[in-house]
Design an enzyme around this catalytic site. Structure first.
Site, mmCIF file in Angstrom:
data_model
loop_
_atom_site.group_PDB
_atom_site.id
_atom_site.type_symbol
_atom_site.label_atom_id
_atom_site.label_comp_id
_atom_site.label_asym_id
_atom_site.label_seq_id
_atom_site.Cartn_x
_atom_site.Cartn_y
_atom_site.Cartn_z
ATOM 1 N N LYS A 33 0.854 -1.203 0.000
ATOM 2 C CA LYS A 33 0.000 0.000 0.000
ATOM 3 C C LYS A 33 0.873 1.230 0.000
ATOM 4 O O LYS A 33 2.046 1.174 0.410
ATOM 5 C CB LYS A 33 -0.933 0.028 1.209
ATOM 6 C CG LYS A 33 -0.266 -0.030 2.600
ATOM 7 C CD LYS A 33 0.218 1.271 3.187
ATOM 8 C CE LYS A 33 0.833 1.119 4.577
ATOM 9 N NZ LYS A 33 1.653 2.246 5.022
ATOM 10 N N GLY B 125 7.425 1.702 4.695
ATOM 11 C CA GLY B 125 6.108 2.346 4.791
ATOM 12 C C GLY B 125 5.126 1.820 3.764
ATOM 13 O O GLY B 125 4.098 2.433 3.477
ATOM 14 N N LEU B 126 5.441 0.651 3.202
ATOM 15 C CA LEU B 126 4.580 0.058 2.158
ATOM 16 C C LEU B 126 3.714 -1.071 2.716
ATOM 17 O O LEU B 126 2.942 -1.697 1.976
ATOM 18 C CB LEU B 126 5.439 -0.471 1.000
ATOM 19 C CG LEU B 126 6.275 0.593 0.274
ATOM 20 C CD1 LEU B 126 7.272 -0.061 -0.679
ATOM 21 C CD2 LEU B 126 5.377 1.556 -0.506
ATOM 22 N N SER C 189 0.955 -6.928 5.269
ATOM 23 C CA SER C 189 0.223 -7.587 4.191
ATOM 24 C C SER C 189 0.530 -9.085 4.161
ATOM 25 O O SER C 189 -0.362 -9.909 3.930
ATOM 26 C CB SER C 189 0.587 -6.936 2.849
ATOM 27 O OG SER C 189 -0.210 -7.445 1.806
ATOM 28 N N ASP D 237 -1.628 -1.906 10.714
ATOM 29 C CA ASP D 237 -1.863 -1.905 9.263
ATOM 30 C C ASP D 237 -2.386 -3.254 8.746
ATOM 31 O O ASP D 237 -2.654 -3.382 7.548
ATOM 32 C CB ASP D 237 -0.559 -1.592 8.511
ATOM 33 C CG ASP D 237 -0.270 -0.099 8.490
ATOM 34 O OD1 ASP D 237 -1.136 0.687 8.910
ATOM 35 O OD2 ASP D 237 0.832 0.275 8.043
HETATM 36 O O1 C5P Z 1 0.879 -1.464 15.036
HETATM 37 P P1 C5P Z 1 2.303 -1.400 14.604
HETATM 38 O O2 C5P Z 1 3.138 -2.499 15.185
HETATM 39 O O3 C5P Z 1 2.468 -1.251 13.136
HETATM 40 O O4 C5P Z 1 2.859 -0.059 15.222
HETATM 41 C C1 C5P Z 1 4.217 0.159 15.486
HETATM 42 C C2 C5P Z 1 4.342 1.291 16.499
HETATM 43 O O5 C5P Z 1 3.899 2.517 15.917
HETATM 44 C C3 C5P Z 1 3.492 1.127 17.737
HETATM 45 O O6 C5P Z 1 4.174 0.434 18.746
HETATM 46 C C4 C5P Z 1 3.210 2.544 18.164
HETATM 47 O O7 C5P Z 1 4.310 3.031 18.893
HETATM 48 C C5 C5P Z 1 3.184 3.300 16.854
HETATM 49 N N1 C5P Z 1 1.807 3.545 16.367
HETATM 50 C C6 C5P Z 1 1.051 4.551 16.969
HETATM 51 N N2 C5P Z 1 -0.219 4.792 16.498
HETATM 52 C C7 C5P Z 1 -0.750 4.097 15.470
HETATM 53 C C8 C5P Z 1 0.023 3.078 14.831
HETATM 54 C C9 C5P Z 1 1.305 2.830 15.330
HETATM 55 O O8 C5P Z 1 1.501 5.210 17.907
HETATM 56 N N3 C5P Z 1 -1.991 4.373 15.037
#
Ligand code: C5P
Length: 292
Positions: free
Chosen positions: A12, A99-100, A105, A137
């Protein structure tokens, strides 16, 4: 062991991304448009009768136990109580830390495919909820549509976006998502937008200043892309996707994207991909269900 089957895991880009608040649990409230693109990782799955979840091929820099694809299989296994296992193969075409959404996915495709192969019978909504425990994501890829996203990125409204081609440039290096979200100067109080109020002129990414200050190669690549001229003689718009490090521009015609891609300096990797409204994963599942 069952036969090996192969599944796509599309990438994405975020057409825009803003932060509207900080939550008690440390996560942030965001608003974004997820645009699926046809650059895909490939996931190979073989059902194992012995209940083990293994990874026989995958990126060397990610330990199998930490690989989101493997963790997704184990999460579904625990949740469904199945006695079956799986061998997972992950062939990467989506740059990691770009960032993709590649890892997310991969996890989503594992959830969707093993739900079918193991006969778990979970709904897409249930799989998306499981996916959210793996990463913010993951749900958009489970639902499999380009979408307007809110909350942590899991409140989704499917969108039909205009047909576009994307030139994606990876200027090297990976950006830590957690670190980018923690940057003190990150704008966290953007005004909440409605889908209707959104226009391309508001297509900003709140992480751009944060990431450019810490990763000069991203700033340099953005400057380079914005200095290129489109088919109408106008300088390109270019954006960061997610928390970077990849950047992109969108084009109405593939040949215009390819023309700029041919000029990308050798020190950066790049590719051209088509925008998708629906994930190819869902087309495959419909074929499996006899609905295709
Ligand atoms: O959910 P994911 O593991 O991709 O997120 C990585 C980090 O990015 C989380 O630990 C959090 O610190 C931050 N994050 C956030 N708010 C979001 C998505 C991610 O603060 N909506």
């Amino acid at each position: 062991m069952s036969e090996l089957s192969w599944w796509p895991a599309p990438a994405k880009v975020n057409l825009f991304l803003q932060i509207t608040g900080r939550r008690q649990d440390g996560y942030h409230e965001l608003q974004t448009i997820f645009q699926l693109i046809d650059r895909c990782d490939r996931i190979g799955l073989t059902v194992r009768a012995d209940g083990r979840v293994t990874r026989s091929a995958g990126p060397a820099e990610i330990e199998p136990d930490k690989d989101l694809a493997v963790r997704a299989a184990r999460t579904l296994q625990r949740h469904s109580g199945t006695g079956l296992g799986a061998d997972v193969q992950v062939i990467k075409h989506i740059p990691a830390g770009g960032g993709l959404g590649g890892g997310s996915s991969d996890a989503a495709s594992v959830l969707l495919a093993l739900n079918a192969l193991w006969g778990c019978g979970l709904s897409v909504a249930q799989l998306a909820q499981l996916g959210l425990t793996l990463g913010a994501d993951v749900p958009v890829f489970v639902h499999g549509s380009s979408a307007w996203g809110e909350g942590r990125g899991e409140q989704l409204s499917a969108l039909q976006l205009p047909p576009r081609w994307f030139l994606v440039i990876h200027p090297g290096g990976g950006v830590s998502t957690a670190e980018a979200f923690q940057a003190p100067e990150l704008t966290r109080n953007s005004v909440v937008l409605t889908i209707r109020a959104f226009s391309e002129s508001r297509a900003v990414n709140a992480f751009e200043p944060v990431v450019c200050a810490r990763h000069p190669q991203v700033a340099e690549a953005l400057e380079w892309l914005r200095a290129q001229i489109d088919a109408h003689g106008v300088p390109l718009r270019a954006h960061l996707t997610g928390t970077g490090a990849c950047i992109f521009s969108s084009f109405e015609r593939a040949e215009d994207a390819e023309r700029i891609a041919a000029r990308v300096p050798d020190r950066w990797s790049s590719f051209v991909a088509r925008g998708l409204d629906r994930s190819p994963m869902h087309a495959m599942l419909r074929v499996q269900d006899g609905q295709g």
